[in-house]
Write a protein that holds these residues in place. Structure first.
Motif, mmCIF file in Angstrom:
data_model
loop_
_atom_site.group_PDB
_atom_site.id
_atom_site.type_symbol
_atom_site.label_atom_id
_atom_site.label_comp_id
_atom_site.label_asym_id
_atom_site.label_seq_id
_atom_site.Cartn_x
_atom_site.Cartn_y
_atom_site.Cartn_z
ATOM 1 N N SER A 25 8.106 4.376 11.011
ATOM 2 C CA SER A 25 8.135 3.900 9.638
ATOM 3 C C SER A 25 9.397 4.386 8.939
ATOM 4 O O SER A 25 9.716 5.571 8.973
ATOM 5 N N ARG A 26 10.070 3.473 8.287
ATOM 6 C CA ARG A 26 11.235 3.863 7.476
ATOM 7 C C ARG A 26 10.804 4.344 6.099
ATOM 8 O O ARG A 26 11.602 4.884 5.354
ATOM 9 N N HIS A 27 9.526 4.150 5.753
ATOM 10 C CA HIS A 27 9.054 4.435 4.401
ATOM 11 C C HIS A 27 8.164 5.674 4.293
ATOM 12 O O HIS A 27 7.967 6.189 3.197
ATOM 13 N N LEU A 28 7.604 6.136 5.408
ATOM 14 C CA LEU A 28 6.660 7.249 5.382
ATOM 15 C C LEU A 28 7.352 8.528 4.907
ATOM 16 O O LEU A 28 8.298 8.994 5.510
ATOM 17 N N ARG A 29 6.848 9.075 3.792
ATOM 18 C CA ARG A 29 7.409 10.311 3.235
ATOM 19 C C ARG A 29 6.553 11.534 3.554
ATOM 20 O O ARG A 29 7.047 12.639 3.684
ATOM 21 N N LYS A 30 5.214 11.321 3.676
ATOM 22 C CA LYS A 30 4.306 12.442 3.903
ATOM 23 C C LYS A 30 3.273 12.044 4.957
ATOM 24 O O LYS A 30 2.651 10.990 4.864
ATOM 25 N N LEU A 31 3.099 12.923 5.957
ATOM 26 C CA LEU A 31 2.109 12.726 7.005
ATOM 27 C C LEU A 31 1.236 13.964 7.053
ATOM 28 O O LEU A 31 1.733 15.079 7.193
ATOM 29 N N GLN B 37 -4.955 3.144 17.054
ATOM 30 C CA GLN B 37 -3.508 2.955 17.179
ATOM 31 C C GLN B 37 -3.069 1.706 16.402
ATOM 32 O O GLN B 37 -2.054 1.721 15.718
ATOM 33 N N VAL B 38 -3.833 0.636 16.517
ATOM 34 C CA VAL B 38 -3.515 -0.614 15.813
ATOM 35 C C VAL B 38 -3.602 -0.411 14.301
ATOM 36 O O VAL B 38 -2.731 -0.862 13.557
ATOM 37 N N TRP B 39 -4.637 0.275 13.824
ATOM 38 C CA TRP B 39 -4.785 0.507 12.390
ATOM 39 C C TRP B 39 -3.613 1.315 11.838
ATOM 40 O O TRP B 39 -3.075 1.002 10.779
ATOM 41 N N ILE B 40 -3.221 2.352 12.561
ATOM 42 C CA ILE B 40 -2.102 3.179 12.090
ATOM 43 C C ILE B 40 -0.815 2.360 12.063
ATOM 44 O O ILE B 40 -0.072 2.401 11.080
ATOM 45 N N ARG B 41 -0.551 1.594 13.108
ATOM 46 C CA ARG B 41 0.658 0.744 13.124
ATOM 47 C C ARG B 41 0.660 -0.248 11.964
ATOM 48 O O ARG B 41 1.677 -0.467 11.320
ATOM 49 N N ARG B 42 -0.489 -0.843 11.707
ATOM 50 C CA ARG B 42 -0.596 -1.830 10.625
ATOM 51 C C ARG B 42 -0.344 -1.185 9.259
ATOM 52 O O ARG B 42 0.345 -1.752 8.416
ATOM 53 N N ILE B 43 -0.891 -0.006 9.058
ATOM 54 C CA ILE B 43 -0.676 0.702 7.784
ATOM 55 C C ILE B 43 0.798 1.037 7.611
ATOM 56 O O ILE B 43 1.367 0.832 6.545
ATOM 57 N N LEU B 44 1.421 1.538 8.673
ATOM 58 C CA LEU B 44 2.831 1.904 8.569
ATOM 59 C C LEU B 44 3.723 0.682 8.410
ATOM 60 O O LEU B 44 4.744 0.742 7.710
ATOM 61 N N SER B 45 3.357 -0.443 9.002
ATOM 62 C CA SER B 45 4.162 -1.654 8.827
ATOM 63 C C SER B 45 4.017 -2.197 7.406
ATOM 64 O O SER B 45 4.864 -2.959 6.948
ATOM 65 N N GLY B 46 2.968 -1.784 6.710
ATOM 66 C CA GLY B 46 2.773 -2.169 5.317
ATOM 67 C C GLY B 46 3.519 -1.271 4.346
ATOM 68 O O GLY B 46 3.290 -1.301 3.153
ATOM 69 N N MET C 295 0.842 -1.162 0.000
ATOM 70 C CA MET C 295 0.000 0.000 0.000
ATOM 71 C C MET C 295 0.898 1.239 0.000
ATOM 72 O O MET C 295 1.778 1.361 0.833
ATOM 73 N N GLU C 296 0.670 2.106 -0.928
ATOM 74 C CA GLU C 296 1.492 3.306 -1.028
ATOM 75 C C GLU C 296 0.917 4.478 -0.240
ATOM 76 O O GLU C 296 1.654 5.258 0.356
ATOM 77 N N GLU C 297 -0.427 4.596 -0.215
ATOM 78 C CA GLU C 297 -1.067 5.735 0.437
ATOM 79 C C GLU C 297 -2.301 5.270 1.197
ATOM 80 O O GLU C 297 -3.037 4.405 0.726
ATOM 81 N N ALA C 298 -2.514 5.866 2.382
ATOM 82 C CA ALA C 298 -3.688 5.522 3.186
ATOM 83 C C ALA C 298 -4.315 6.787 3.737
ATOM 84 O O ALA C 298 -3.618 7.716 4.150
ATOM 85 N N LYS C 299 -5.643 6.803 3.739
ATOM 86 C CA LYS C 299 -6.387 7.928 4.301
ATOM 87 C C LYS C 299 -7.360 7.363 5.323
ATOM 88 O O LYS C 299 -8.174 6.496 5.007
ATOM 89 N N LEU C 300 -7.255 7.853 6.549
ATOM 90 C CA LEU C 300 -8.127 7.418 7.643
ATOM 91 C C LEU C 300 -8.927 8.608 8.132
ATOM 92 O O LEU C 300 -8.367 9.575 8.639
ATOM 93 N N ASP C 301 -10.240 8.555 7.974
ATOM 94 C CA ASP C 301 -11.133 9.622 8.426
ATOM 95 C C ASP C 301 -12.007 9.040 9.524
ATOM 96 O O ASP C 301 -12.822 8.164 9.272
ATOM 97 N N PHE C 302 -11.815 9.523 10.743
ATOM 98 C CA PHE C 302 -12.504 8.976 11.895
ATOM 99 C C PHE C 302 -13.633 9.870 12.372
ATOM 100 O O PHE C 302 -13.985 9.837 13.552
ATOM 101 N N ASP C 303 -14.217 10.652 11.499
ATOM 102 C CA ASP C 303 -15.334 11.520 11.868
ATOM 103 C C ASP C 303 -16.474 10.649 12.394
ATOM 104 O O ASP C 303 -16.898 9.699 11.752
ATOM 105 N N GLY C 304 -16.924 10.935 13.598
ATOM 106 C CA GLY C 304 -18.008 10.178 14.201
ATOM 107 C C GLY C 304 -17.562 9.008 15.062
ATOM 108 O O GLY C 304 -18.380 8.306 15.636
ATOM 109 N N ALA D 133 3.491 2.045 3.893
ATOM 110 C CA ALA D 133 2.816 3.185 3.282
ATOM 111 C C ALA D 133 3.769 4.376 3.235
ATOM 112 O O ALA D 133 4.524 4.616 4.170
ATOM 113 N N GLN D 134 3.719 5.117 2.146
ATOM 114 C CA GLN D 134 4.572 6.293 1.985
ATOM 115 C C GLN D 134 3.839 7.583 2.321
ATOM 116 O O GLN D 134 4.459 8.590 2.630
#
Length: 91
Positions: A48-54, A20-29, A1-10, A31-32
């Motif tokens: 994350s060694r791969h995350l380029r943009k937060l 926290q688990v979802w974010i860790r899982r995405i970063l372990s995958g 997965m290259e990019e992930a968007k998490l919107d937790f409205d509501g 994601a840039q």
């Protein structure tokens, strides 16, 4: 997965631990790009060694430190409408 968007409205506060688990899982995958909206994060799991943009939007950060040192590839940090309850930001 290259990019992930998490919107937790509501999202209800009881779901914070799952976030926290979802974010860790995405970063372990390797994601840039990670975009997170509408959440309260205490001790953000940003490793994350791969995350380029937060991008954090409408996010409350509540911790002693926002430590981005575990994201050596991070080039862009965008924070919009965030509430920061931090003593220190480190990179």
């Amino acid at each position: 997965m290259e990019e992930a968007k998490l919107d937790f409205d509501g999202l209800v506060e009881e779901d914070d631990a799952h976030v926290q688990v979802w974010i860790r899982r995405i970063l372990s995958g390797q994601a840039q790009v990670l975009n997170v909206s509408f959440i309260r994060l205490g001790n953000p799991p940003l490793v994350s060694r791969h995350l380029r943009k937060l991008e954090l939007t409408d996010t409350a950060l509540e911790a002693n430190i926002l430590d981005l040192a575990s994201c050596p590839a991070l080039e862009d940090l965008i924070m919009a409408s965030c509430i920061l309850s931090l003593c220190k930001i480190s990179s």
